[in-house]
Design a protein around this motif. Structure first.
Motif, PDB file in Angstrom:
ATOM      1  N   ILE A  28       4.995  12.042  15.921  1.00 59.74           N
ATOM      2  CA  ILE A  28       4.865  12.933  17.078  1.00 59.74           C
ATOM      3  C   ILE A  28       3.749  12.436  17.994  1.00 59.74           C
ATOM      4  O   ILE A  28       3.913  12.340  19.222  1.00 59.74           O
ATOM      5  CB  ILE A  28       4.583  14.376  16.625  1.00 59.74           C
ATOM      6  CG1 ILE A  28       5.813  14.965  15.930  1.00 59.74           C
ATOM      7  CG2 ILE A  28       4.165  15.245  17.812  1.00 59.74           C
ATOM      8  CD1 ILE A  28       5.573  16.308  15.273  1.00 59.74           C
ATOM      9  N   LEU A  29       2.609  12.088  17.400  1.00 57.27           N
ATOM     10  CA  LEU A  29       1.490  11.581  18.196  1.00 57.27           C
ATOM     11  C   LEU A  29       1.874  10.289  18.915  1.00 57.27           C
ATOM     12  O   LEU A  29       1.570  10.102  20.103  1.00 57.27           O
ATOM     13  CB  LEU A  29       0.268  11.342  17.300  1.00 57.27           C
ATOM     14  CG  LEU A  29      -0.441  12.589  16.786  1.00 57.27           C
ATOM     15  CD1 LEU A  29      -1.489  12.216  15.747  1.00 57.27           C
ATOM     16  CD2 LEU A  29      -1.097  13.355  17.941  1.00 57.27           C
ATOM     17  N   ALA A  30       2.559   9.391  18.189  1.00 57.05           N
ATOM     18  CA  ALA A  30       2.977   8.121  18.792  1.00 57.05           C
ATOM     19  C   ALA A  30       3.896   8.350  19.981  1.00 57.05           C
ATOM     20  O   ALA A  30       3.775   7.686  21.021  1.00 57.05           O
ATOM     21  CB  ALA A  30       3.655   7.245  17.744  1.00 57.05           C
ATOM     22  N   ALA A  31       4.824   9.305  19.856  1.00 61.05           N
ATOM     23  CA  ALA A  31       5.760   9.582  20.945  1.00 61.05           C
ATOM     24  C   ALA A  31       5.031  10.090  22.185  1.00 61.05           C
ATOM     25  O   ALA A  31       5.327   9.666  23.314  1.00 61.05           O
ATOM     26  CB  ALA A  31       6.799  10.604  20.481  1.00 61.05           C
ATOM     27  N   ALA A 118      -0.065  17.227  23.089  1.00 62.48           N
ATOM     28  CA  ALA A 118      -0.435  16.942  24.477  1.00 62.48           C
ATOM     29  C   ALA A 118      -1.943  17.025  24.664  1.00 62.48           C
ATOM     30  O   ALA A 118      -2.534  16.248  25.430  1.00 62.48           O
ATOM     31  CB  ALA A 118       0.279  17.915  25.413  1.00 62.48           C
ATOM     32  N   GLU A 119      -2.593  17.959  23.957  1.00 60.21           N
ATOM     33  CA  GLU A 119      -4.046  18.076  24.043  1.00 60.21           C
ATOM     34  C   GLU A 119      -4.717  16.846  23.424  1.00 60.21           C
ATOM     35  O   GLU A 119      -5.709  16.336  23.946  1.00 60.21           O
ATOM     36  CB  GLU A 119      -4.527  19.334  23.323  1.00 60.21           C
ATOM     37  CG  GLU A 119      -6.044  19.495  23.359  1.00 60.21           C
ATOM     38  CD  GLU A 119      -6.551  20.652  22.514  1.00 60.21           C
ATOM     39  OE1 GLU A 119      -7.771  20.746  22.333  1.00 60.21           O
ATOM     40  OE2 GLU A 119      -5.711  21.447  22.041  1.00 60.21           O
ATOM     41  N   VAL A 120      -4.163  16.364  22.309  1.00 63.67           N
ATOM     42  CA  VAL A 120      -4.716  15.164  21.680  1.00 63.67           C
ATOM     43  C   VAL A 120      -4.640  13.982  22.640  1.00 63.67           C
ATOM     44  O   VAL A 120      -5.597  13.217  22.793  1.00 63.67           O
ATOM     45  CB  VAL A 120      -3.973  14.837  20.368  1.00 63.67           C
ATOM     46  CG1 VAL A 120      -4.499  13.533  19.775  1.00 63.67           C
ATOM     47  CG2 VAL A 120      -4.148  15.968  19.360  1.00 63.67           C
ATOM     48  N   VAL A 121      -3.505  13.832  23.316  1.00 66.36           N
ATOM     49  CA  VAL A 121      -3.352  12.747  24.290  1.00 66.36           C
ATOM     50  C   VAL A 121      -4.391  12.883  25.400  1.00 66.36           C
ATOM     51  O   VAL A 121      -4.990  11.893  25.826  1.00 66.36           O
ATOM     52  CB  VAL A 121      -1.934  12.732  24.881  1.00 66.36           C
ATOM     53  CG1 VAL A 121      -1.829  11.729  26.033  1.00 66.36           C
ATOM     54  CG2 VAL A 121      -0.912  12.392  23.802  1.00 66.36           C
ATOM     55  N   ALA A 122      -4.605  14.106  25.879  1.00 69.95           N
ATOM     56  CA  ALA A 122      -5.590  14.330  26.938  1.00 69.95           C
ATOM     57  C   ALA A 122      -6.984  13.924  26.474  1.00 69.95           C
ATOM     58  O   ALA A 122      -7.757  13.321  27.234  1.00 69.95           O
ATOM     59  CB  ALA A 122      -5.581  15.796  27.364  1.00 69.95           C
ATOM     60  N   ARG A 123      -7.301  14.230  25.221  1.00 73.73           N
ATOM     61  CA  ARG A 123      -8.606  13.853  24.692  1.00 73.73           C
ATOM     62  C   ARG A 123      -8.721  12.337  24.529  1.00 73.73           C
ATOM     63  O   ARG A 123      -9.771  11.748  24.782  1.00 73.73           O
ATOM     64  CB  ARG A 123      -8.856  14.552  23.355  1.00 73.73           C
ATOM     65  CG  ARG A 123      -8.966  16.063  23.487  1.00 73.73           C
ATOM     66  CD  ARG A 123      -9.607  16.664  22.253  1.00 73.73           C
ATOM     67  NE  ARG A 123      -9.615  18.107  22.294  1.00 73.73           N
ATOM     68  CZ  ARG A 123     -10.389  18.866  21.524  1.00 73.73           C
ATOM     69  NH1 ARG A 123     -11.211  18.292  20.663  1.00 73.73           N
ATOM     70  NH2 ARG A 123     -10.338  20.173  21.609  1.00 73.73           N
ATOM     71  N   VAL A 124      -7.628  11.710  24.093  1.00 74.90           N
ATOM     72  CA  VAL A 124      -7.614  10.252  23.976  1.00 74.90           C
ATOM     73  C   VAL A 124      -7.893   9.621  25.338  1.00 74.90           C
ATOM     74  O   VAL A 124      -8.719   8.710  25.468  1.00 74.90           O
ATOM     75  CB  VAL A 124      -6.260   9.763  23.426  1.00 74.90           C
ATOM     76  CG1 VAL A 124      -6.117   8.252  23.615  1.00 74.90           C
ATOM     77  CG2 VAL A 124      -6.132  10.116  21.950  1.00 74.90           C
TER      78      VAL A 124
END
Length: 241
Positions: A28-31, A118-124
């Motif tokens: 999921i994170l990779a996608a 989506a929040e994890v991506v924003a933090r990345v």
């Protein structure tokens, strides 16, 4: 282990290593990261994460705490011994003590499961923007006989034409690098506390203790007065560039 490329036509913005033993979460994170133009690689245990970090040199590591072989704390400690690769911790542990441990060991951010991908991506993206804001030219600092490599996390001093490695703790390294960036500037203890010391250290006199230990290590090389005390303010580097 999986390899996810950026979507066709999108520029490769960076490589994220996902260290997560739950395959579904990793996928999921990779996608989501892929949709943002980021490339990913996946490690299913701590030992594999360290091996891939060494070989791939990712731009950022998403690191689960509870993993087989080596847990996230041990992986983070080794990553910090190697250098400054940004690390965001992923964990089901939501106790303040766990968050403080991650920050003390050098994590850049901390996300508690269950999380919104989506929040994890924003933090990345936020961490990548912050870490990439340092110009490449400043990755190696040189002042007088001192040299600090921010990428390899190595500090050294030239003595009689020979470069000698300095065995510094993470906090001592951060103090030295901070002072070397602007060697003529006087930093207050509060500034150094915020910039260089682990989360949770709130006493300004803790800075004095770390500076004292750094001075003793430099005095072993017959270097005196580094860092220099500035009465009523704090410290400056003490060596003319």
């Amino acid at each position: 282990m999986s390899d996810t490329a950026a979507r066709p036509g999108a520029p490769a913005q960076g490589l994220v290593l996902i260290a997560e033993d739950e395959t579904e979460i990793a996928e999921i994170l990779a996608a989501y990261l892929q949709r943002s133009g980021l490339r990913t690689r996946h490690a299913t245990d701590g030992q594999q994460a360290l091996a891939l970090h060494q070989s791939l040199k990712p731009d950022l590591l998403l690191l689960d705490v509870q993993m087989p072989v080596l847990d996230g704390w041990k992986v983070l400690s080794e990553i910090r011994a190697r250098g400054e690769t940004p690390v965001i911790m992923l964990t089901a542990l939501d106790q303040d003590i766990d968050k403080l441990m991650g920050l003390r060991l050098g994590a850049d951010d901390y996300v508690v499961k269950p999380f919104n991908a989506a929040e994890v991506v924003a933090r990345v993206q936020a961490v990548l923007r912050r870490t990439r804001s340092i110009p490449a030219a400043t990755q190696v600092l040189r002042v007088g006989p001192f040299q600090v490599d921010l990428e390899s996390h190595e500090a050294s001093v030239e003595i009689d034409g020979q470069r000698q490695a300095l065995a510094l703790t993470l906090t001592e390294f951060k103090l030295l690098a901070c002072l070397m960036r602007t060697p003529q500037r006087a930093f207050s203890r509060a500034e150094l506390l915020e910039s260089c010391l682990p989360e949770g250290d709130t006493l300004e006199r803790t800075v004095d203790s770390h500076v004292s230990k750094l001075r003793k290590k430099l005095e072993a090389f017959d270097i005196q007065g580094v860092p220099a005390s500035v009465w009523g303010v704090g410290y400056r580097f003490g060596v003319a560039p």
